[in-house]
Write a protein that holds these residues in place. Structure first.
Motif, PDB file in Angstrom:
ATOM      1  N   ALA A   1       0.889  -1.370  -0.099  1.00  0.00           N
ATOM      2  CA  ALA A   1       0.163  -0.037  -0.070  1.00  0.00           C
ATOM      3  C   ALA A   1       1.079   1.097   0.054  1.00  0.00           C
ATOM      4  CB  ALA A   1      -0.659  -0.096   1.397  1.00  0.00           C
ATOM      5  N   PHE A   2       1.864   1.208   0.743  1.00  0.00           N
ATOM      6  CA  PHE A   2       2.744   2.161   0.809  1.00  0.00           C
ATOM      7  C   PHE A   2       3.471   2.652  -0.514  1.00  0.00           C
ATOM      8  CE2 PHE A   2       7.123   4.050   0.964  1.00  0.00           C
ATOM      9  CZ  PHE A   2       6.894   5.312   1.811  1.00  0.00           C
ATOM     10  N   LEU A   3       3.846   1.443  -1.184  1.00  0.00           N
ATOM     11  CA  LEU A   3       4.848   1.672  -2.622  1.00  0.00           C
ATOM     12  C   LEU A   3       3.531   2.338  -3.450  1.00  0.00           C
ATOM     13  CD1 LEU A   3       6.901  -1.445  -2.633  1.00  0.00           C
ATOM     14  CD2 LEU A   3       7.573   0.993  -2.164  1.00  0.00           C
ATOM     15  N   MET A   4       2.426   1.711  -3.482  1.00  0.00           N
ATOM     16  CA  MET A   4       1.320   2.078  -4.623  1.00  0.00           C
ATOM     17  C   MET A   4       1.089   3.408  -4.313  1.00  0.00           C
ATOM     18  SD  MET A   4       0.175  -0.832  -6.158  1.00  0.00           S
ATOM     19  CE  MET A   4      -1.323  -0.290  -6.627  1.00  0.00           C
ATOM     20  N   VAL A   5       0.797   4.064  -3.175  1.00  0.00           N
ATOM     21  CA  VAL A   5       0.440   5.393  -2.631  1.00  0.00           C
ATOM     22  C   VAL A   5       1.502   6.208  -3.059  1.00  0.00           C
ATOM     23  CG1 VAL A   5      -0.121   7.059  -1.109  1.00  0.00           C
ATOM     24  CG2 VAL A   5      -1.463   4.863  -1.226  1.00  0.00           C
TER      25      VAL A   5
ATOM     26  N   LEU B   1       4.004  10.443  -6.628  1.00  0.00           N
ATOM     27  CA  LEU B   1       5.089  10.989  -6.832  1.00  0.00           C
ATOM     28  C   LEU B   1       4.890  11.381  -8.502  1.00  0.00           C
ATOM     29  CD1 LEU B   1       8.335  11.197  -6.459  1.00  0.00           C
ATOM     30  CD2 LEU B   1       8.510   8.897  -7.697  1.00  0.00           C
ATOM     31  N   VAL B   2       4.105  10.598  -9.329  1.00  0.00           N
ATOM     32  CA  VAL B   2       3.801  10.818 -10.554  1.00  0.00           C
ATOM     33  C   VAL B   2       3.066  11.885 -10.838  1.00  0.00           C
ATOM     34  CG1 VAL B   2       2.644   9.943 -12.342  1.00  0.00           C
ATOM     35  CG2 VAL B   2       4.354   8.299 -11.233  1.00  0.00           C
ATOM     36  N   ALA B   3       1.956  11.885  -9.852  1.00  0.00           N
ATOM     37  CA  ALA B   3       1.206  13.251  -9.865  1.00  0.00           C
ATOM     38  C   ALA B   3       2.064  14.442  -9.516  1.00  0.00           C
ATOM     39  CB  ALA B   3       0.165  12.985  -8.678  1.00  0.00           C
ATOM     40  N   TYR B   4       2.786  14.400  -8.452  1.00  0.00           N
ATOM     41  CA  TYR B   4       3.579  15.806  -8.489  1.00  0.00           C
ATOM     42  C   TYR B   4       4.178  16.093  -9.439  1.00  0.00           C
ATOM     43  CZ  TYR B   4       6.034  18.974  -5.229  1.00  0.00           C
ATOM     44  OH  TYR B   4       6.635  20.206  -4.642  1.00  0.00           O
ATOM     45  N   LEU B   5       5.195  15.044 -10.201  1.00  0.00           N
ATOM     46  CA  LEU B   5       5.984  15.401 -11.209  1.00  0.00           C
ATOM     47  C   LEU B   5       5.418  15.986 -12.414  1.00  0.00           C
ATOM     48  CD1 LEU B   5       8.513  12.426 -10.575  1.00  0.00           C
ATOM     49  CD2 LEU B   5       8.868  15.047 -10.241  1.00  0.00           C
ATOM     50  N   VAL B   6       4.081  15.362 -12.647  1.00  0.00           N
ATOM     51  CA  VAL B   6       3.083  15.928 -13.882  1.00  0.00           C
ATOM     52  C   VAL B   6       2.617  17.141 -13.651  1.00  0.00           C
ATOM     53  CG1 VAL B   6       0.999  15.254 -15.149  1.00  0.00           C
ATOM     54  CG2 VAL B   6       2.620  13.566 -14.672  1.00  0.00           C
ATOM     55  N   VAL B   7       2.262  17.442 -12.304  1.00  0.00           N
ATOM     56  CA  VAL B   7       1.682  18.759 -12.183  1.00  0.00           C
ATOM     57  C   VAL B   7       2.694  20.000 -11.911  1.00  0.00           C
ATOM     58  CG1 VAL B   7       0.227  19.926 -10.379  1.00  0.00           C
ATOM     59  CG2 VAL B   7      -0.452  17.843 -11.295  1.00  0.00           C
ATOM     60  N   SER B   8       3.879  19.676 -11.472  1.00  0.00           N
ATOM     61  CA  SER B   8       4.653  20.574 -11.138  1.00  0.00           C
ATOM     62  C   SER B   8       5.036  21.571 -12.388  1.00  0.00           C
ATOM     63  CB  SER B   8       6.069  20.050 -10.481  1.00  0.00           C
ATOM     64  OG  SER B   8       6.143  19.459  -9.294  1.00  0.00           O
ATOM     65  N   PRO B   9       5.624  20.938 -13.568  1.00  0.00           N
ATOM     66  CA  PRO B   9       5.568  21.835 -14.565  1.00  0.00           C
ATOM     67  C   PRO B   9       4.597  22.762 -14.996  1.00  0.00           C
ATOM     68  CG  PRO B   9       6.469  19.658 -15.109  1.00  0.00           C
ATOM     69  CD  PRO B   9       5.369  19.551 -13.925  1.00  0.00           C
ATOM     70  N   VAL B  10       3.425  22.587 -14.795  1.00  0.00           N
ATOM     71  CA  VAL B  10       2.239  23.299 -15.269  1.00  0.00           C
ATOM     72  C   VAL B  10       2.024  24.380 -14.205  1.00  0.00           C
ATOM     73  CG1 VAL B  10      -0.366  23.368 -15.168  1.00  0.00           C
ATOM     74  CG2 VAL B  10       0.914  21.381 -16.125  1.00  0.00           C
TER      75      VAL B  10
ATOM     76  N   ALA C   1      12.172  16.746  -8.021  1.00  0.00           N
ATOM     77  CA  ALA C   1      12.205  15.403  -7.656  1.00  0.00           C
ATOM     78  C   ALA C   1      12.308  15.137  -6.265  1.00  0.00           C
ATOM     79  CB  ALA C   1      13.250  14.796  -8.868  1.00  0.00           C
ATOM     80  N   VAL C   2      13.287  15.955  -5.693  1.00  0.00           N
ATOM     81  CA  VAL C   2      13.468  15.754  -4.168  1.00  0.00           C
ATOM     82  C   VAL C   2      12.000  16.057  -3.351  1.00  0.00           C
ATOM     83  CG1 VAL C   2      14.529  16.519  -2.089  1.00  0.00           C
ATOM     84  CG2 VAL C   2      15.851  15.762  -4.141  1.00  0.00           C
ATOM     85  N   GLN C   3      11.545  17.326  -4.022  1.00  0.00           N
ATOM     86  CA  GLN C   3      10.299  17.955  -3.251  1.00  0.00           C
ATOM     87  C   GLN C   3       9.230  16.639  -3.569  1.00  0.00           C
ATOM     88  OE1 GLN C   3       9.554  21.416  -5.328  1.00  0.00           O
ATOM     89  NE2 GLN C   3      10.836  22.532  -3.716  1.00  0.00           N
ATOM     90  N   ALA C   4       8.981  16.237  -4.742  1.00  0.00           N
ATOM     91  CA  ALA C   4       8.055  15.022  -5.054  1.00  0.00           C
ATOM     92  C   ALA C   4       8.192  13.948  -4.116  1.00  0.00           C
ATOM     93  CB  ALA C   4       8.097  14.926  -6.343  1.00  0.00           C
ATOM     94  N   ALA C   5       9.821  13.399  -4.067  1.00  0.00           N
ATOM     95  CA  ALA C   5       9.645  12.176  -3.286  1.00  0.00           C
ATOM     96  C   ALA C   5       9.432  12.463  -1.903  1.00  0.00           C
ATOM     97  CB  ALA C   5      11.163  11.884  -3.370  1.00  0.00           C
ATOM     98  N   ALA C   6       9.677  13.623  -1.200  1.00  0.00           N
ATOM     99  CA  ALA C   6       9.252  13.992   0.195  1.00  0.00           C
ATOM    100  C   ALA C   6       7.857  14.049   0.195  1.00  0.00           C
ATOM    101  CB  ALA C   6      10.151  15.402   0.490  1.00  0.00           C
ATOM    102  N   VAL C   7       7.206  14.761  -0.372  1.00  0.00           N
ATOM    103  CA  VAL C   7       5.859  14.843  -0.438  1.00  0.00           C
ATOM    104  C   VAL C   7       5.171  13.505  -0.319  1.00  0.00           C
ATOM    105  CG1 VAL C   7       3.663  15.820  -1.234  1.00  0.00           C
ATOM    106  CG2 VAL C   7       5.631  17.170  -1.083  1.00  0.00           C
ATOM    107  N   ALA C   8       5.549  12.667  -1.482  1.00  0.00           N
ATOM    108  CA  ALA C   8       5.061  11.445  -1.656  1.00  0.00           C
ATOM    109  C   ALA C   8       5.247  10.614  -0.590  1.00  0.00           C
ATOM    110  CB  ALA C   8       5.476  10.688  -3.011  1.00  0.00           C
ATOM    111  N   ALA C   9       6.576  10.385   0.015  1.00  0.00           N
ATOM    112  CA  ALA C   9       6.980   9.718   1.087  1.00  0.00           C
ATOM    113  C   ALA C   9       6.077   9.888   2.519  1.00  0.00           C
ATOM    114  CB  ALA C   9       8.209   9.763   1.365  1.00  0.00           C
ATOM    115  N   GLY C  10       6.006  11.221   2.739  1.00  0.00           N
ATOM    116  CA  GLY C  10       5.083  11.840   3.863  1.00  0.00           C
ATOM    117  C   GLY C  10       3.837  11.381   3.840  1.00  0.00           C
ATOM    118  N   ALA C  11       2.999  11.450   2.726  1.00  0.00           N
ATOM    119  CA  ALA C  11       1.722  11.182   2.513  1.00  0.00           C
ATOM    120  C   ALA C  11       1.528   9.780   2.486  1.00  0.00           C
ATOM    121  CB  ALA C  11       1.045  12.019   1.427  1.00  0.00           C
ATOM    122  N   ALA C  12       2.215   8.893   1.757  1.00  0.00           N
ATOM    123  CA  ALA C  12       2.044   7.475   1.883  1.00  0.00           C
ATOM    124  C   ALA C  12       2.545   7.138   3.100  1.00  0.00           C
ATOM    125  CB  ALA C  12       3.012   6.703   0.845  1.00  0.00           C
ATOM    126  N   GLY C  13       3.254   7.527   3.989  1.00  0.00           N
ATOM    127  CA  GLY C  13       3.493   7.068   5.335  1.00  0.00           C
ATOM    128  C   GLY C  13       2.304   7.286   6.223  1.00  0.00           C
TER     129      GLY C  13
END
Length: 188
Positions: free
Chosen positions: A25-29, A34-43, A59-71
């Motif tokens: 579940a952690f890996l899926m979320v 991560l993908v959503a953050y990386l797609v939306v960030s350029p826009v 990329a670091v910001q995306a990983a941090a946000v994704a890890a925090g929310a998934a955790g």
């Protein structure tokens, strides 16, 4: 503390086990966010007049946000509790949210409902009579949570982190409900 499914002898050889998988579940979320953050960030950067940061900062910001929310999702109060369901010709075994496992033989199952409750998928098993519920081991923590439904009291389990997925569980339940009870699994 609940019994692990390996500590409980399966009621039949054809038993199929479904259990909570918090790492999956952690890996899926994490991957989805991560993908959503990386797609939306350029826009967002284009409309907010890009600050000129290098790509790796995003990329670091995306990983941090994704890890925090998934955790947070994985370790939430309900999500961190062990749940397992075992389906076989003999019946349905259920241990939900760290409860002791119970066994309901198919003749003792009045209805099975899999429904969505917000972001969660919930299993409701309505016994024909609460006196027909069999504890699988010596009970210490008690049975899975009960809720009142229009069909009567039902044992509930959160299937959000189940592996194989709740769809596979639905197919397995539909098979046995049709074979043993000639009833469908209800979806709401």
């Amino acid at each position: 503390m609940s019994f692990a499914p390996e500590e409980v002898e399966a009621p039949a050889r054809d038993a199929v086990l479904f259990r909570s998988a918090p790492v999956r579940a952690f890996l899926m979320v994490f991957a989805a966010l991560l993908v959503a953050y990386l797609v939306v960030s350029p826009v967002v950067a284009r409309f907010a007049r890009d600050t000129g940061e290098p790509w790796w900062v995003t990329a670091v910001q995306a990983a941090a946000v994704a890890a925090g929310a998934a955790g947070v999702y994985t370790l939430s109060a309900r999500g961190s509790l062990q749940t397992w369901v075992r389906v076989s010709e003999a019946g349905l075994e259920l241990a939900a949210q760290d409860s002791d496992p119970i066994l309901l033989e198919w003749r003792d199952v009045a209805a099975v409902v899999i429904r969505r409750a917000g972001l969660r998928t919930v299993l409701e098993v309505v016994p024909a009579d609460l006196d027909t519920v069999h504890p699988v081991q010596d009970a210490a923590d008690g049975a899975p949570p009960l809720t009142d439904t229009p069909r009567g009291p039902a044992f509930t389990a959160d299937l959000s982190q189940l592996w194989p997925t709740s769809r596979a569980l639905r197919r397995e339940l539909e098979h046995w409900m049709r074979v043993k009870k000639n009833q469908p699994v209800r979806r709401f």
